[in-house]
Enzyme design. Sequence first.
Site, PDB file in Angstrom:
ATOM      1  N   ASP A  33      33.424 -34.616 -50.606  1.00  0.00           N
ATOM      2  CA  ASP A  33      31.936 -34.668 -49.952  1.00  0.00           C
ATOM      3  C   ASP A  33      31.674 -33.078 -49.254  1.00  0.00           C
ATOM      4  O   ASP A  33      32.180 -32.548 -48.925  1.00  0.00           O
ATOM      5  CB  ASP A  33      31.905 -35.794 -49.775  1.00  0.00           C
ATOM      6  CG  ASP A  33      30.758 -36.492 -48.797  1.00  0.00           C
ATOM      7  OD1 ASP A  33      29.690 -35.928 -48.762  1.00  0.00           O
ATOM      8  OD2 ASP A  33      30.583 -37.588 -49.324  1.00  0.00           O
ATOM      9  N   GLY A  38      26.503 -37.735 -46.192  1.00  0.00           N
ATOM     10  CA  GLY A  38      26.747 -38.370 -45.985  1.00  0.00           C
ATOM     11  C   GLY A  38      28.120 -38.090 -44.410  1.00  0.00           C
ATOM     12  O   GLY A  38      27.437 -37.095 -44.256  1.00  0.00           O
ATOM     13  N   ASP A  58      31.721 -28.474 -51.685  1.00  0.00           N
ATOM     14  CA  ASP A  58      29.817 -28.648 -51.925  1.00  0.00           C
ATOM     15  C   ASP A  58      30.517 -28.819 -53.655  1.00  0.00           C
ATOM     16  O   ASP A  58      31.016 -27.671 -54.189  1.00  0.00           O
ATOM     17  CB  ASP A  58      29.154 -27.213 -52.206  1.00  0.00           C
ATOM     18  CG  ASP A  58      28.181 -27.152 -52.424  1.00  0.00           C
ATOM     19  OD1 ASP A  58      27.980 -28.169 -54.514  1.00  0.00           O
ATOM     20  OD2 ASP A  58      27.089 -26.945 -52.469  1.00  0.00           O
ATOM     21  N   SER A  79      25.112 -36.347 -54.414  1.00  0.00           N
ATOM     22  CA  SER A  79      23.200 -35.929 -54.400  1.00  0.00           C
ATOM     23  C   SER A  79      22.826 -37.273 -52.591  1.00  0.00           C
ATOM     24  O   SER A  79      23.120 -38.130 -52.988  1.00  0.00           O
ATOM     25  CB  SER A  79      22.896 -37.108 -55.453  1.00  0.00           C
ATOM     26  OG  SER A  79      20.657 -35.826 -55.628  1.00  0.00           O
ATOM     27  N   ALA A 123      26.242 -40.375 -61.840  1.00  0.00           N
ATOM     28  CA  ALA A 123      25.555 -41.271 -61.705  1.00  0.00           C
ATOM     29  C   ALA A 123      23.883 -40.944 -61.530  1.00  0.00           C
ATOM     30  O   ALA A 123      23.600 -40.564 -60.757  1.00  0.00           O
ATOM     31  CB  ALA A 123      25.995 -41.926 -59.666  1.00  0.00           C
ATOM     32  N   TYR A 154      14.507 -34.410 -57.024  1.00  0.00           N
ATOM     33  CA  TYR A 154      15.174 -36.127 -57.255  1.00  0.00           C
ATOM     34  C   TYR A 154      14.725 -36.496 -58.751  1.00  0.00           C
ATOM     35  O   TYR A 154      16.365 -36.332 -59.554  1.00  0.00           O
ATOM     36  CB  TYR A 154      15.890 -37.227 -56.510  1.00  0.00           C
ATOM     37  CG  TYR A 154      17.102 -37.777 -56.553  1.00  0.00           C
ATOM     38  CD1 TYR A 154      17.715 -37.884 -56.360  1.00  0.00           C
ATOM     39  CD2 TYR A 154      15.894 -39.075 -56.323  1.00  0.00           C
ATOM     40  CE1 TYR A 154      18.741 -38.723 -56.626  1.00  0.00           C
ATOM     41  CE2 TYR A 154      17.294 -40.100 -56.645  1.00  0.00           C
ATOM     42  CZ  TYR A 154      18.316 -39.526 -56.577  1.00  0.00           C
ATOM     43  OH  TYR A 154      19.581 -41.014 -56.740  1.00  0.00           O
ATOM     44  N   LYS A 158      17.473 -35.431 -61.422  1.00  0.00           N
ATOM     45  CA  LYS A 158      19.012 -36.394 -62.459  1.00  0.00           C
ATOM     46  C   LYS A 158      18.607 -36.407 -63.621  1.00  0.00           C
ATOM     47  O   LYS A 158      19.325 -36.925 -64.451  1.00  0.00           O
ATOM     48  CB  LYS A 158      18.627 -37.545 -61.614  1.00  0.00           C
ATOM     49  CG  LYS A 158      19.358 -38.330 -60.830  1.00  0.00           C
ATOM     50  CD  LYS A 158      20.602 -37.978 -60.174  1.00  0.00           C
ATOM     51  CE  LYS A 158      20.890 -38.498 -59.287  1.00  0.00           C
ATOM     52  NZ  LYS A 158      22.894 -38.527 -59.020  1.00  0.00           N
ATOM     53  N   THR A 184      20.089 -50.185 -53.728  1.00  0.00           N
ATOM     54  CA  THR A 184      21.348 -50.519 -53.698  1.00  0.00           C
ATOM     55  C   THR A 184      21.109 -51.089 -51.758  1.00  0.00           C
ATOM     56  O   THR A 184      20.655 -49.624 -51.717  1.00  0.00           O
ATOM     57  CB  THR A 184      22.202 -49.670 -54.336  1.00  0.00           C
ATOM     58  OG1 THR A 184      22.663 -50.363 -55.542  1.00  0.00           O
ATOM     59  CG2 THR A 184      23.567 -50.782 -53.485  1.00  0.00           C
ATOM     60  N   ARG A 195      14.873 -45.813 -45.806  1.00  0.00           N
ATOM     61  CA  ARG A 195      14.758 -46.471 -46.283  1.00  0.00           C
ATOM     62  C   ARG A 195      14.389 -48.011 -45.502  1.00  0.00           C
ATOM     63  O   ARG A 195      14.558 -48.634 -44.646  1.00  0.00           O
ATOM     64  CB  ARG A 195      16.017 -47.036 -47.369  1.00  0.00           C
ATOM     65  CG  ARG A 195      16.503 -45.930 -48.057  1.00  0.00           C
ATOM     66  CD  ARG A 195      17.440 -46.248 -48.828  1.00  0.00           C
ATOM     67  NE  ARG A 195      17.419 -44.822 -50.071  1.00  0.00           N
ATOM     68  CZ  ARG A 195      16.861 -45.096 -51.031  1.00  0.00           C
ATOM     69  NH1 ARG A 195      16.217 -45.833 -51.917  1.00  0.00           N
ATOM     70  NH2 ARG A 195      17.250 -43.773 -52.048  1.00  0.00           N
TER      71      ARG A 195
END
Length: 319
Positions: A33, A38, A58, A79, A123, A154, A158, A184, A195
Site C-alpha cells: 500500500d 489507506g 505504489d 485504488s 477488485a 474511476y 476499472k 460496502t 461517503r
Amino acid sequence: MNKTTLVTGGAGFIGSHLCDRLIKNGKKVICLDNLLTGSQKNVAQLLTNKNFFFIKQDVCEPFVSRKFAKIDEIYHLASPADPNVNSPVSYMTHPFETMRVNTEGTWNMCEIALKHKAKLLFASTSEIYGDPQISPQGEDYRGNVSTTGPRAVYDESKRFGETIVSAFVRNKNLNGRITRIFNTYGPKMNPNEGRAVVNFIKQAIKNESITIYGDGSQTRSFCYVDDEVEGLIMAMEKGKSGEVYNIGNDDERTILEFAKIIKKLAGSKSQIIFEPLPEDDPVQRKPDITKAKKTLGWYPKIALEKGLLRTIQYFRKIQ
Ligand code: UDP
C-alpha cells in the site's frame, strides 16, 4: 506450508479487513500500500504478527522482494474509491493516481501473478455499470458510463482494468477472476471520506443536520464489510478463472430511507436537509447476486440494522 497472499490496498478500508481475515485463516500476508488513501492505523493490530508483512509501495512500481520466493494469491484492491469531490481522499482529488493504479497497476499485478503462477483477484466495482438503465444489475449488463464525466477516471479505469485481466486470462493463461464490489460499509471507513454512511453517522451522533444530496430517492444497496470480505475470499477460492462475480448486498434502500434508519439507530435529534445532487450520481444500484449464490455458495448474512449499529458504535468510539 502457509500460503503467501499479496493484498494490494491492504491498508485501505476493505483491504485491512481482508488482511485480518486472511491472517486468521492461517495465511502469510504481504500488504502492499502506498498509503495515498489507506492508513497504517488500519493494520496496526497486525504489524507485530510474524505472518504479516507491510510494504509501503505504489503497485505501479516493480515489486521485487527476495523475502518472498513464491506468491500464491494476489488480491488486487488498491485504488482510491471515494467519489466525493470535497474529500481529500477521493478519486476526484487523485484522478491520475486512480487511472494509473487501475490500469498500469493491474497490468503489473497480472505480470507478477504470471511470474509466480499465482491466482489473481481484481477488485472491480459496481461503478462499471455507471448510471444503470436496468435493475438489478447482473454481470452481463454492460453499463451506462460517461467516458468524460467526473466519475470517469474511476469507472473507466476499472473497466479497462477488467479488460486487462480478461486479456491476460485469454491470451497468457493467467488464473484471474474479477469481483465487482457494491457499496460496502463498516468500521474503519475513512472518517473524512464523505461517503453517505460516514457522513450520516457522523452527523447523527453529533445531532448535526443530515445532508441528503438531491431528493434522496436515489437507491443504493449496502453490504457489511465482513460479508464483502467473505465474498472476495470465496471468489478467490471457489471462483473460476475468467469469471466475473457481483459481490454485494441486494437489500436496496433509498438514500432518504437510509438516513432515517441511521438517525433512528443513533437515537439522534438531527434534522434532514437537502443539498444539490453531484453530477453523474447514479439513480439506482442493486446487485443481482444469483451467480455468486449459485456458484460460490456466498450470500450476505448481516442485516442492515445490525451492521449499522456496529458501525455507529465504532464511530462513537473514534470521535
Ligand atoms: N450522499 C448523500 N449525502 C452525503 C453523501 C452522499 O446524500 O452526505 C448520496 C450520494 O449523492 C449518493 C449516495 O448518497 O447518491 C451514496 O453515496 P456514496 O458516496 O456513499 O457512494 P456512491 O455514490 O459511490 O454509491
